[in-house]
Scaffold this motif. Structure first.
Motif, short mmCIF file in Angstrom:
data_model
loop_
_atom_site.label_atom_id
_atom_site.label_comp_id
_atom_site.label_asym_id
_atom_site.label_seq_id
_atom_site.Cartn_x
_atom_site.Cartn_y
_atom_site.Cartn_z
N GLY A 46 0.81 -1.22 0.00
CA GLY A 46 0.00 0.00 0.00
C GLY A 46 0.84 1.26 0.00
N SER A 47 1.89 1.29 0.82
CA SER A 47 2.76 2.48 0.85
C SER A 47 3.59 2.59 -0.42
N GLN A 48 3.97 1.44 -0.99
CA GLN A 48 4.66 1.50 -2.29
C GLN A 48 3.75 2.12 -3.35
N TYR A 49 2.49 1.70 -3.35
CA TYR A 49 1.54 2.26 -4.32
C TYR A 49 1.37 3.76 -4.09
N TRP A 50 1.17 4.15 -2.82
CA TRP A 50 0.97 5.57 -2.52
C TRP A 50 2.18 6.41 -2.92
N ALA A 51 3.38 5.93 -2.60
CA ALA A 51 4.59 6.68 -2.91
C ALA A 51 4.76 6.89 -4.41
#
Length: 327
Positions: free
Chosen positions: A196-201
């Protein structure tokens, strides 16, 4: 998140090798007197943790996951936040594609100076560290590993509804943090975690979004937890770590926030630092006596409410409240 890695120099070399040139960033700490802030309630945060756990394991793709997302969205909106649910897809370690839902609750959205407070809200689909082999394909509740950080954020949101801070704050709940490859899997790689954080970043929820710094919360509710200086945080965001340690000492919490090095762990802050280029520190429990670096119930069926303490939540939340309201 993956196991703690105590071989920090080798790991950081690998980060540079696989991610290109890294820019080390830190937040300047200015000496100024503390201001009065609303009282953070550990009891209230505990209830918010219990509410999440009450849905059952919050494994992406399940009914419990959907119901909890509705609960979080409605709760943050009730506390006056502007809420965005960022929908995306990510490929799991086994090649399957899974929808993800990152939730961003924003306060004072027009402010240029912004702080991120974040946590993951999903729970692991397998208790792969459970001492009972028959349990290892069973989803976990993730009371401490996931729900504790979100519980602190919900209590912060309640405070913001009573008294707005002078700085913009984005409370981000990252999805699909805890579906990384089990140990020994052919695809056991750090990038199978924190999807999820990879996608957001890589797909910021607003074009050109910027924040001055961020603080990640992970496993912040256990009785007797100690939060050392996590070493990826120190590499990218030493000034943020300094601020956390100093504020904790000023509040009388130096014993649980010692100014001492801990391990390094693949967690959501890694991708916020590396990809989004926002300096972010990780407040995460470290158990140096443990082989994994985590508590004995990590990724087991014992990660339940008996391993969550209102007192610990209160100390962590109070540190964050003082930092935010003193911006």
């Amino acid at each position: 998140m993956k196991l703690y890695n105590l071989l920090l120099p080798l790991m950081l070399s690998a980060l540079v090798a696989c991610g290109g040139k890294e820019t080390k960033q830190s937040e300047t700490v200015e000496e100024k007197p503390m201001v009065e802030v609303p009282d953070f309630s550990g009891d209230s945060a505990y209830l918010y943790v219990d509410m999440q756990v009450g849905f059952g394991p919050r494994v992406p793709g399940t009914e419990a996951h959907r119901l909890c997302l509705d609960y979080l969205k409605n709760s943050f909106e009730a506390f006056g936040a502007e809420v965005i649910v960022q929908e995306g897809k990510a490929k799991l370690y086994n090649g399957k594609e899974m929808p993800l839902f990152n939730l961003i609750a924003s306060y004072y959205p027009q402010a240029e100076k912004r702080v991120i407070i974040c946590s993951h809200w999903d729970s692991r689909p397998m208790a792969d560290h459970d001492p009972v082999e028959a349990n290892r394909n069973t989803p976990i509740l993730g009371a401490n590993d996931g729900a504790s950080g979100v519980g602190v954020m919900l209590e912060l949101a309640r405070l913001f509804s009573l008294q707005m801070p002078k700085v913009g704050v984005d409370l981000i709940c990252f999805d699909l943090e805890d579906w990384g490859a089990p140990e020994g899997a052919e695809s056991d790689h750090q990038d199978t975690w924190c999807l999820g954080s990879q996608y957001w970043a890589n797909h910021l929820h607003q074009p050109g979004y910027k924040a001055n710094y961020g603080i990640l919360l992970d496993m912040v509710g256990a009785p007797g937890a100690v939060f050392y200086r996590e070493q990826i945080s120190d590499y990218f965001a030493a000034g943020v770590v300094d601020r956390i340690v100093k504020t904790a000492a000023d509040l009388g919490f130096a014993k649980i926030f010692p100014n001492e090095k801990g391990g390094a762990v693949t967690d959501d802050h890694l991708y916020v630092n590396r990809v989004a280029r926002i300096p972010m520190a990780d407040i995460i429990q470290f158990a140096p006596q443990s082989e994994t670096g985590f508590a004995h119930y990590w990724h087991t069926l014992d990660d339940n409410m008996k391993n969550v303490s209102a007192e610990t939540l209160d100390m962590v939340g109070s540190v964050l409240a003082y930092i935010i309201y003193n911006e």
